[in-house]
Design a protein around this motif. Structure first.
Motif, short mmCIF file in Angstrom:
data_model
loop_
_atom_site.label_atom_id
_atom_site.label_comp_id
_atom_site.label_asym_id
_atom_site.label_seq_id
_atom_site.Cartn_x
_atom_site.Cartn_y
_atom_site.Cartn_z
N VAL A 190 0.85 -1.19 0.00
CA VAL A 190 0.00 0.00 0.00
C VAL A 190 0.89 1.24 0.00
CG1 VAL A 190 -1.62 1.34 1.41
CG2 VAL A 190 -2.03 -1.09 1.02
N ILE A 191 1.90 1.26 0.84
CA ILE A 191 2.81 2.40 0.92
C ILE A 191 3.60 2.56 -0.39
CG2 ILE A 191 4.90 3.28 2.06
CD1 ILE A 191 3.75 1.97 4.67
N GLU A 192 4.10 1.44 -0.93
CA GLU A 192 4.85 1.48 -2.19
C GLU A 192 4.02 2.05 -3.33
OE1 GLU A 192 6.09 -2.53 -2.86
OE2 GLU A 192 7.58 -2.48 -1.24
N ARG A 193 2.72 1.82 -3.28
CA ARG A 193 1.81 2.28 -4.34
C ARG A 193 1.34 3.72 -4.10
NH1 ARG A 193 3.29 -2.24 -6.11
NH2 ARG A 193 1.98 -3.61 -7.34
N LYS B 273 -6.81 -6.04 -7.45
CA LYS B 273 -7.15 -5.17 -8.58
C LYS B 273 -6.89 -3.70 -8.24
CE LYS B 273 -10.87 -4.20 -11.83
NZ LYS B 273 -12.23 -4.51 -12.21
N SER B 274 -7.28 -3.29 -7.05
CA SER B 274 -7.11 -1.89 -6.63
C SER B 274 -5.64 -1.49 -6.57
CB SER B 274 -7.75 -1.65 -5.27
OG SER B 274 -9.13 -1.82 -5.34
N LEU B 275 -4.80 -2.41 -6.11
CA LEU B 275 -3.37 -2.12 -5.99
C LEU B 275 -2.59 -2.49 -7.26
CD1 LEU B 275 -2.68 -3.30 -2.32
CD2 LEU B 275 -2.96 -0.96 -3.16
N THR C 189 -3.20 4.71 0.58
CA THR C 189 -3.45 4.49 2.01
C THR C 189 -4.45 3.36 2.19
OG1 THR C 189 -5.30 6.03 2.06
CG2 THR C 189 -3.09 6.95 2.51
N LEU C 190 -4.50 2.85 3.40
CA LEU C 190 -5.52 1.84 3.70
C LEU C 190 -6.91 2.46 3.59
CD1 LEU C 190 -3.86 -0.11 6.64
CD2 LEU C 190 -4.21 -0.91 4.31
N GLU C 191 -7.02 3.73 3.90
CA GLU C 191 -8.31 4.41 3.77
C GLU C 191 -8.76 4.43 2.30
OE1 GLU C 191 -10.42 8.67 4.84
OE2 GLU C 191 -8.45 8.23 5.66
N ALA C 192 -7.85 4.75 1.39
CA ALA C 192 -8.18 4.75 -0.03
C ALA C 192 -8.51 3.34 -0.51
CB ALA C 192 -7.03 5.33 -0.84
N LEU C 193 -7.79 2.36 0.01
CA LEU C 193 -8.05 0.97 -0.35
C LEU C 193 -9.44 0.56 0.12
CD1 LEU C 193 -7.05 -1.67 -1.59
CD2 LEU C 193 -5.96 -2.19 0.60
N ALA C 194 -9.80 0.94 1.33
CA ALA C 194 -11.13 0.64 1.85
C ALA C 194 -12.21 1.25 0.95
CB ALA C 194 -11.28 1.15 3.28
#
Length: 75
Positions: free
Chosen positions: A12-15, A54-56, A18-23
């Motif tokens: 998540v950090i490398e991309r 898919k999101s990442l 944030t976890l919030e955006a992923l959620a």
């Protein structure tokens, strides 16, 4: 399914996200995602894993390193 939570967080950090955006991408509340991550593999469904992948924009190899067993990369 075995999930490498630390590897997921690193990715998540490398991309630059944030976890919030992923959620948000998963269609769930941030607190729900944090709860799922704290509970571990049993709380993350195959659909969740596919959505995260898919999101990442994970490659099959990256997905396997996070979710293990080839579950996601072969979906």
């Amino acid at each position: 399914m075995e999930i490498n939570i630390e590897k997921l967080k690193e990715t998540v950090i490398e991309r630059n996200t944030t976890l919030e955006a992923l959620a948000y991408e998963m269609g769930i509340n941030r607190s729900t995602l944090y709860r799922k991550l704290r509970r571990g593999p049993a709380a993350i469904s195959l659909l969740d894993a596919k959505t995260i992948s898919k999101s990442l924009r994970l490659s099959p190899r990256e997905a396997d390193s996070i979710f293990g067993g080839g579950y996601v990369s072969h979906m």
